[in-house]
Design a protein around this motif. Structure first.
Motif, PDB file in Angstrom:
ATOM      1  N   ARG A 171       0.834  -1.211   0.000  1.00  0.00           N
ATOM      2  CA  ARG A 171       0.000   0.000   0.000  1.00  0.00           C
ATOM      3  C   ARG A 171       0.866   1.258   0.000  1.00  0.00           C
ATOM      4  NH1 ARG A 171      -3.571  -2.922   3.513  1.00  0.00           N
ATOM      5  NH2 ARG A 171      -2.468  -2.073   5.336  1.00  0.00           N
ATOM      6  N   ALA A 172       2.007   1.210   0.655  1.00  0.00           N
ATOM      7  CA  ALA A 172       2.890   2.376   0.709  1.00  0.00           C
ATOM      8  C   ALA A 172       3.511   2.688  -0.645  1.00  0.00           C
ATOM      9  CB  ALA A 172       3.979   2.169   1.758  1.00  0.00           C
ATOM     10  N   ILE A 173       3.750   1.650  -1.472  1.00  0.00           N
ATOM     11  CA  ILE A 173       4.368   1.876  -2.794  1.00  0.00           C
ATOM     12  C   ILE A 173       3.344   1.718  -3.915  1.00  0.00           C
ATOM     13  CG2 ILE A 173       6.600   1.085  -1.950  1.00  0.00           C
ATOM     14  CD1 ILE A 173       6.102  -1.567  -3.404  1.00  0.00           C
ATOM     15  N   GLU A 191      15.887  -2.858  -3.763  1.00  0.00           N
ATOM     16  CA  GLU A 191      16.508  -1.535  -3.605  1.00  0.00           C
ATOM     17  C   GLU A 191      15.569  -0.423  -4.083  1.00  0.00           C
ATOM     18  OE1 GLU A 191      20.112  -1.800  -5.761  1.00  0.00           O
ATOM     19  OE2 GLU A 191      21.204  -2.882  -4.175  1.00  0.00           O
ATOM     20  N   ALA A 192      14.832  -0.652  -5.169  1.00  0.00           N
ATOM     21  CA  ALA A 192      13.888   0.348  -5.656  1.00  0.00           C
ATOM     22  C   ALA A 192      12.777   0.590  -4.641  1.00  0.00           C
ATOM     23  CB  ALA A 192      13.295  -0.092  -6.997  1.00  0.00           C
ATOM     24  N   ALA A 193      12.291  -0.503  -4.026  1.00  0.00           N
ATOM     25  CA  ALA A 193      11.259  -0.337  -3.002  1.00  0.00           C
ATOM     26  C   ALA A 193      11.810   0.436  -1.813  1.00  0.00           C
ATOM     27  CB  ALA A 193      10.732  -1.697  -2.571  1.00  0.00           C
ATOM     28  N   ALA A 194      13.054   0.120  -1.405  1.00  0.00           N
ATOM     29  CA  ALA A 194      13.662   0.842  -0.281  1.00  0.00           C
ATOM     30  C   ALA A 194      13.818   2.328  -0.614  1.00  0.00           C
ATOM     31  CB  ALA A 194      15.013   0.222   0.073  1.00  0.00           C
ATOM     32  N   ALA A 195      14.255   2.636  -1.852  1.00  0.00           N
ATOM     33  CA  ALA A 195      14.397   4.036  -2.260  1.00  0.00           C
ATOM     34  C   ALA A 195      13.036   4.743  -2.290  1.00  0.00           C
ATOM     35  CB  ALA A 195      15.061   4.111  -3.631  1.00  0.00           C
ATOM     36  N   GLU A 227      12.156   5.464   1.250  1.00  0.00           N
ATOM     37  CA  GLU A 227      12.980   6.555   1.771  1.00  0.00           C
ATOM     38  C   GLU A 227      12.490   7.908   1.254  1.00  0.00           C
ATOM     39  OE1 GLU A 227      16.970   5.713   0.729  1.00  0.00           O
ATOM     40  OE2 GLU A 227      17.184   4.014   2.113  1.00  0.00           O
ATOM     41  N   THR A 228      12.125   7.944  -0.035  1.00  0.00           N
ATOM     42  CA  THR A 228      11.574   9.190  -0.585  1.00  0.00           C
ATOM     43  C   THR A 228      10.272   9.573   0.111  1.00  0.00           C
ATOM     44  OG1 THR A 228      12.561   8.677  -2.733  1.00  0.00           O
ATOM     45  CG2 THR A 228      10.814  10.333  -2.696  1.00  0.00           C
ATOM     46  N   ALA A 230       9.575  12.966   2.245  1.00  0.00           N
ATOM     47  CA  ALA A 230       8.435  13.851   1.984  1.00  0.00           C
ATOM     48  C   ALA A 230       7.571  14.022   3.230  1.00  0.00           C
ATOM     49  CB  ALA A 230       7.604  13.293   0.825  1.00  0.00           C
ATOM     50  N   ALA A 231       7.336  12.920   3.939  1.00  0.00           N
ATOM     51  CA  ALA A 231       6.537  13.014   5.171  1.00  0.00           C
ATOM     52  C   ALA A 231       7.265  13.842   6.221  1.00  0.00           C
ATOM     53  CB  ALA A 231       6.241  11.612   5.702  1.00  0.00           C
ATOM     54  N   ARG A 232       8.603  13.700   6.277  1.00  0.00           N
ATOM     55  CA  ARG A 232       9.358  14.504   7.237  1.00  0.00           C
ATOM     56  C   ARG A 232       9.271  15.992   6.898  1.00  0.00           C
ATOM     57  NH1 ARG A 232      14.028  13.031   5.964  1.00  0.00           N
ATOM     58  NH2 ARG A 232      13.917  10.998   6.976  1.00  0.00           N
ATOM     59  N   ARG A 233       9.412  16.327   5.605  1.00  0.00           N
ATOM     60  CA  ARG A 233       9.278  17.738   5.207  1.00  0.00           C
ATOM     61  C   ARG A 233       7.880  18.259   5.496  1.00  0.00           C
ATOM     62  NH1 ARG A 233      12.225  15.816   0.726  1.00  0.00           N
ATOM     63  NH2 ARG A 233      10.267  15.668  -0.479  1.00  0.00           N
TER      64      ARG A 233
END
Length: 458
Positions: free
Chosen positions: A50-52, A82-86, A89-90, A94-97
């Motif tokens: 759901r997150a990706i 690695e793509a899922a991890a990236a 992370e993105t 975005a959530a942190r900003r």
């Protein structure tokens, strides 16, 4: 067999088993509706997917990439992970900003409220100033309107004077015409006694009309009486006194004609002067009207400016009254952003467990020892198998101890437990005490045995 096992460990999205097929008569007896099956709770992989969800290709490839252990994945599976991890992370960045922006906005609520109140005070002061200015301009328009009205009345008065002068000129011209006609029609026949005696009535009428003209000449009454007597005598029979009376009356008559001519000339000059006065008055009237128009435009502009400022004050008052809701919304948005960031971080932790088969380094020594004991139990059990029966018993005991340790650990969740149980299952399947009996079974019986084994371990 591996795909069936991995679907039970939580590496694939949860699925609901289809209801068993029923015959038509049985379905009719059951009411024609299949029994409702409760949906299975979402697993860690469901949360990751759901997150990706924005990347459909990644959603489709990630479950297949996570089926293999981290050390056995081929190059494409590694790229997918690695793509899922990236991606995660993105999303976390975005959530942190978003949380930082929401926090800054929430912290600025007090300053924003003070700024709104300051703006409202300044706007009210400006509104009062603009209202005073608008009222003053309305009063100025009234004064200018009165001045323009007076100028218009002056123009009308000057025009009336011109009409009077023109009337005087017309009267003087009519008098001049009457006296000139009187010379030819009245004076000359009477002085020359050209009328025959039989027309004595006509002579008397002409004499009466002539004497009326002489009344306008303002001659003395004695001269008028002498003139009447002289006019009744024939021209060749008049004496010297009668001729003197006639000559005096003639001079007075000529003086009257000259006077009328002078009146006409004077009136003409007055008419020209009055026309100039009217032109000047009309110019002043036009100037006053233009002033009124300009002042009206300025007044309308001032009224509109004041009205706009009134609207601004009303909007600011509304903003000040509703700022409590705005501050509450900002605080709620900050809380929601914090919850979302924590949710994404939790998904990242679960994804790390799914992708590596282990959790991150715990914060306390108790967790480290628990994890080490849980991971070391299967290896020691595999190395210390003296015989098939004893090996199976020892492996089962160590698996139970690992399960208890994983359950009691505060840093491990059900997904991690399932992953470790899956690894222990492979160790058992590879051991001689389990592999040899399975080799002599049919495929369907072997699958059932493996399922029972996994269910017992769980």
């Amino acid at each position: 067999h591996l795909s069936r096992a991995s679907s039970r460990t939580g590496l694939r999205p949860s699925r609901v088993a289809p209801a068993a097929s029923m015959g038509k008569r049985a379905a009719a007896k059951a009411g024609g509706r299949a029994p409702k099956v409760a949906k299975a709770p979402a697993g860690p992989l469901d949360e990751v997917l759901r997150a990706i969800a924005a990347d459909e290709a990644l959603v489709a490839a990630l479950p297949c990439a996570l089926e293999s252990p981290a050390a056995e994945r081929h190059e494409f599976q590694v790229k997918v992970v690695e793509a899922a991890a990236a991606f995660l992370e993105t999303a976390e960045a975005a959530a942190r900003r978003k949380l930082e922006d929401a926090s800054a906005l929430s912290e600025a609520s007090s300053a924003d409220r003070a700024k709104l109140e300051e703006d409202l005070t300044a706007a009210r002061a400006l509104e009062a100033t603009l209202r005073t200015s608008a009222d003053a301009k309305v009063a100025a328009v009234g004064v200018a309107d009165l001045a323009a009205g007076a100028a218009a009345q002056h123009v009308e008065a000057e025009k009336v004077k011109l009409q009077e002068l023109e009337a005087r000129k017309a009267a003087a011209e009519q008098a001049q015409v009457r006296f000139r006609d009187g010379l030819a029609e009245l004076w000359d026949p009477l002085v020359a006694s050209s009328l025959p005696p039989s027309q004595w009535r006509v002579r008397n009428q002409k004499l009466t009309a002539l004497l009326r003209l002489f009344e306008e000449c303002s001659i003395p009454a004695s001269l008028a009486a002498a003139l009447e007597s002289a006019m009744r005598i024939k021209a060749d029979a008049r004496g010297s006194f009668a001729n003197v009376a006639i000559n005096s009356a003639h001079e007075a008559y000529q003086a009257k004609l000259a006077s009328e001519q002078e009146k006409i000339a004077a009136v003409d000059a007055a008419i020209v002067e009055q026309a100039s006065a009217i032109a000047a008055s009309e110019a002043k009237c036009s100037e006053a009207a233009a002033t009124v128009s300009k002042m009206q435009e300025a007044s309308v502009e001032a009224q509109n400016t004041w009205a706009k400022q009134t609207t601004t004050v009303a909007n600011l008052e509304k903003d000040v009254r509703g700022f409590d809701n705005v501050a509450a919304q900002r605080a709620a948005a900050m809380d929601a952003a914090g919850v979302e960031l924590e949710r994404i971080r939790d998904v990242i932790r679960k994804f790390h467990i799914l992708s590596t088969g282990s959790i991150q380094e715990p914060a306390t020594e108790e967790v480290d020892s628990t994890k080490a004991a849980a991971e070391a139990a299967p290896a020691e059990a595999a190395d210390a198998l003296p015989q098939p029966a004893a090996a199976a018993e020892e492996a089962a005991m160590r698996l139970a101890m690992a399960a208890v340790a994983l359950t009691l650990s505060p840093r491990l969740n059900s997904a991690c437990l399932a992953a470790h149980l899956r690894l222990q299952t492979w160790f058992l399947l590879l051991s001689p005490c389990v592999a040899e009996p399975l080799a002599g079974m049919r495929a369907s019986d072997a699958r059932g045995a493996v399922g029972d084994l996994r269910l017992g371990l769980a």
